[in-house]
Write a protein that holds these residues in place. Structure first.
Motif, PDB file in Angstrom:
ATOM      1  N   CYS A  41       1.013  -1.407  -0.195  1.00  0.00           N
ATOM      2  CA  CYS A  41       0.089  -0.012  -0.157  1.00  0.00           C
ATOM      3  C   CYS A  41       0.895   1.255  -0.107  1.00  0.00           C
ATOM      4  CB  CYS A  41      -1.084   0.318   1.004  1.00  0.00           C
ATOM      5  SG  CYS A  41      -1.902   1.397   1.304  1.00  0.00           S
ATOM      6  N   ILE A  43       0.158   4.106   0.936  1.00  0.00           N
ATOM      7  CA  ILE A  43       0.482   5.245   2.668  1.00  0.00           C
ATOM      8  C   ILE A  43       0.887   4.462   3.847  1.00  0.00           C
ATOM      9  CG2 ILE A  43      -1.498   6.338   3.220  1.00  0.00           C
ATOM     10  CD1 ILE A  43      -3.320   6.851   1.558  1.00  0.00           C
ATOM     11  N   CYS A  44       0.112   2.810   3.476  1.00  0.00           N
ATOM     12  CA  CYS A  44       0.781   2.217   4.785  1.00  0.00           C
ATOM     13  C   CYS A  44       1.793   1.422   4.574  1.00  0.00           C
ATOM     14  CB  CYS A  44      -1.107   1.450   6.311  1.00  0.00           C
ATOM     15  SG  CYS A  44      -0.954   0.156   5.448  1.00  0.00           S
ATOM     16  N   SER A  46       1.814  -2.069   3.682  1.00  0.00           N
ATOM     17  CA  SER A  46       0.737  -3.007   3.760  1.00  0.00           C
ATOM     18  C   SER A  46       0.756  -3.492   2.378  1.00  0.00           C
ATOM     19  CB  SER A  46      -0.629  -3.150   4.212  1.00  0.00           C
ATOM     20  OG  SER A  46      -1.003  -2.491   5.513  1.00  0.00           O
ATOM     21  N   ASP A  58      -6.223   3.897  -6.789  1.00  0.00           N
ATOM     22  CA  ASP A  58      -6.723   5.183  -5.838  1.00  0.00           C
ATOM     23  C   ASP A  58      -7.043   6.484  -7.307  1.00  0.00           C
ATOM     24  OD1 ASP A  58      -7.630   7.276  -4.164  1.00  0.00           O
ATOM     25  OD2 ASP A  58      -5.581   7.558  -5.015  1.00  0.00           O
ATOM     26  N   LEU A  70      -3.546   1.453  -3.169  1.00  0.00           N
ATOM     27  CA  LEU A  70      -3.951   1.207  -1.500  1.00  0.00           C
ATOM     28  C   LEU A  70      -4.564   0.047  -1.178  1.00  0.00           C
ATOM     29  CD1 LEU A  70      -4.965   5.266  -1.679  1.00  0.00           C
ATOM     30  CD2 LEU A  70      -3.385   4.271  -1.262  1.00  0.00           C
ATOM     31  N   CYS A  71      -4.453   0.112  -0.089  1.00  0.00           N
ATOM     32  CA  CYS A  71      -4.876  -1.398   0.608  1.00  0.00           C
ATOM     33  C   CYS A  71      -6.507  -0.902   0.533  1.00  0.00           C
ATOM     34  CB  CYS A  71      -4.481  -1.558   1.775  1.00  0.00           C
ATOM     35  SG  CYS A  71      -4.778  -0.503   3.510  1.00  0.00           S
ATOM     36  N   ARG A  73      -8.373  -0.059   3.469  1.00  0.00           N
ATOM     37  CA  ARG A  73      -8.525   0.850   4.637  1.00  0.00           C
ATOM     38  C   ARG A  73      -8.029   2.746   4.446  1.00  0.00           C
ATOM     39  NH1 ARG A  73      -6.874  -2.593  10.130  1.00  0.00           N
ATOM     40  NH2 ARG A  73      -8.498  -4.404   9.921  1.00  0.00           N
ATOM     41  N   CYS A  74      -6.560   2.295   3.809  1.00  0.00           N
ATOM     42  CA  CYS A  74      -6.434   3.799   3.307  1.00  0.00           C
ATOM     43  C   CYS A  74      -7.434   4.261   2.388  1.00  0.00           C
ATOM     44  CB  CYS A  74      -4.950   3.479   2.961  1.00  0.00           C
ATOM     45  SG  CYS A  74      -3.538   3.019   4.310  1.00  0.00           S
ATOM     46  N   ASN A  75      -7.750   3.800   1.351  1.00  0.00           N
ATOM     47  CA  ASN A  75      -8.684   4.049   0.185  1.00  0.00           C
ATOM     48  C   ASN A  75     -10.027   4.410   1.153  1.00  0.00           C
ATOM     49  OD1 ASN A  75      -9.254   4.216  -2.364  1.00  0.00           O
ATOM     50  ND2 ASN A  75     -10.831   2.462  -1.997  1.00  0.00           N
ATOM     51  N   GLY A  77      -9.932   5.877   3.836  1.00  0.00           N
ATOM     52  CA  GLY A  77      -9.288   7.021   4.767  1.00  0.00           C
ATOM     53  C   GLY A  77      -9.782   8.070   3.786  1.00  0.00           C
ATOM     54  N   LEU A  78      -9.376   7.882   3.066  1.00  0.00           N
ATOM     55  CA  LEU A  78      -9.520   8.995   1.677  1.00  0.00           C
ATOM     56  C   LEU A  78     -10.742   9.480   1.898  1.00  0.00           C
ATOM     57  CD1 LEU A  78      -6.290   8.474  -0.315  1.00  0.00           C
ATOM     58  CD2 LEU A  78      -6.191   9.685   1.018  1.00  0.00           C
TER      59      LEU A  78
END
Length: 95
Positions: A41, A43-44, A46, A58, A70-71, A73-75, A77-78
């Motif tokens: 990912c 961002i994080c 993973s 994304d 992105l995973c 969760r990060c997607n 979150g955005l």
């Protein structure tokens, strides 16, 4: 034991779904980004293999420009911050 998904099929579904949503993405660009990001990912960090699913595509919802993989969760979150950087800063200040 978790059932592994058929990655090539899931990848094609991801690309087709993102294109319908307006993203400028091809399977080749996905595979290139995957290689550059090391299967992680953006961002994080993973690893896709630990997530048991392909990374999410994304893109900028205004321009359609591909931003990275992105995973979920990060997607999400955005998306919850509606791509507004000011909300990210306010959330960071809150923490």
């Amino acid at each position: 034991m978790k059932r592994k998904r058929n990655k090539p099929n899931r990848l094609n579904q991801q690309v087709n779904q993102a294109r319908r949503a307006g993203a400028s993405i091809t399977k080749e660009l996905y595979l290139y980004a995957y290689s550059v990001q090391g299967g992680r990912c953006a961002i994080c960090g993973s690893y896709e293999e630990d997530l048991n699913r392909v990374l999410t595509i994304d893109h900028d919802h205004l321009t359609g420009a591909f931003r990275g993989l992105l995973c979920d969760r990060c997607n999400m979150g955005l998306g919850l911050f509606r791509d507004r950087i000011d909300l990210f800063y306010m959330a960071a200040s809150f923490l």
